[in-house]
Scaffold this motif. Sequence first.
Motif, PDB file in Angstrom:
ATOM      1  N   ALA A 135       3.925   1.518  -1.087  1.00  0.00           N
ATOM      2  CA  ALA A 135       4.582   1.613  -2.394  1.00  0.00           C
ATOM      3  C   ALA A 135       3.625   2.184  -3.437  1.00  0.00           C
ATOM      4  CB  ALA A 135       5.097   0.233  -2.820  1.00  0.00           C
ATOM      5  N   GLU A 136       2.379   1.742  -3.395  1.00  0.00           N
ATOM      6  CA  GLU A 136       1.361   2.251  -4.325  1.00  0.00           C
ATOM      7  C   GLU A 136       1.148   3.752  -4.111  1.00  0.00           C
ATOM      8  OE1 GLU A 136      -3.461   1.728  -4.858  1.00  0.00           O
ATOM      9  OE2 GLU A 136      -2.330   0.088  -3.971  1.00  0.00           O
TER      10      GLU A 136
ATOM     11  N   THR B  86       4.101  10.854   0.452  1.00  0.00           N
ATOM     12  CA  THR B  86       5.109  10.462   1.430  1.00  0.00           C
ATOM     13  C   THR B  86       4.418  10.346   2.776  1.00  0.00           C
ATOM     14  OG1 THR B  86       6.807  11.677   0.223  1.00  0.00           O
ATOM     15  CG2 THR B  86       7.279  11.128   2.528  1.00  0.00           C
TER      16      THR B  86
ATOM     17  N   THR C 134       0.834  -1.204   0.000  1.00  0.00           N
ATOM     18  CA  THR C 134       0.000   0.000   0.000  1.00  0.00           C
ATOM     19  C   THR C 134       0.867   1.251   0.000  1.00  0.00           C
ATOM     20  OG1 THR C 134      -1.810  -1.136   1.129  1.00  0.00           O
ATOM     21  CG2 THR C 134      -1.769   1.272   1.282  1.00  0.00           C
TER      22      THR C 134
ATOM     23  N   ALA D 222       3.284   5.869  -2.731  1.00  0.00           N
ATOM     24  CA  ALA D 222       4.511   6.569  -3.113  1.00  0.00           C
ATOM     25  C   ALA D 222       4.547   6.795  -4.622  1.00  0.00           C
ATOM     26  CB  ALA D 222       5.733   5.780  -2.659  1.00  0.00           C
ATOM     27  N   ALA D 223       4.066   5.809  -5.390  1.00  0.00           N
ATOM     28  CA  ALA D 223       4.014   5.956  -6.844  1.00  0.00           C
ATOM     29  C   ALA D 223       3.060   7.077  -7.254  1.00  0.00           C
ATOM     30  CB  ALA D 223       3.589   4.640  -7.493  1.00  0.00           C
ATOM     31  N   ARG D 224       2.128   7.403  -6.370  1.00  0.00           N
ATOM     32  CA  ARG D 224       1.189   8.506  -6.622  1.00  0.00           C
ATOM     33  C   ARG D 224       1.661   9.809  -5.989  1.00  0.00           C
ATOM     34  NH1 ARG D 224      -4.103   4.963  -5.103  1.00  0.00           N
ATOM     35  NH2 ARG D 224      -4.021   3.586  -6.893  1.00  0.00           N
ATOM     36  N   GLY D 225       2.895   9.810  -5.466  1.00  0.00           N
ATOM     37  CA  GLY D 225       3.490  11.028  -4.942  1.00  0.00           C
ATOM     38  C   GLY D 225       3.259  11.292  -3.466  1.00  0.00           C
TER      39      GLY D 225
END
Length: 129
Positions: A75-76, A83, A73, A78-81
């Motif tokens: 990681a998902e 933090t 979750t 983080a891929a959407r920006g």
Amino acid sequence: MEVLSSRVLLRSHDLAKTTAFYADVLGLAIYRTFPGGTVFFLGQGFLEVSGQGEPDARGNAGIWLQVRNLAATLAELAARGLTPDRPARREPWGLDEAWISDPDGTRIVLVEIPADHPLRTDVRPPSGA
């Protein structure tokens, strides 16, 4: 009291930004929309983002979201920006938690319940015991 349905209500300072956060960043499915608001599916409940809130009115409210896999979750997200405000860690009560916030500062606790945690264990004595 018999409760037939329930939802968490959030009054946002910036309705469009907060609605986009829950729809686009967290990827919550929309249950319904209406003039001035959106209701999202939230596991076994609902989250309504509507109305007008005060700027920076965080109070003590928070949202607890159980996820299947906390690392995946994060990681998902983080891929959407996104933090996390606080990275994942095992809490003294045995749950794995990470903290994020929505655009209004509402704390969102992402929780994974480990397989051996009592929340996943049936603590009742065996029938007939």
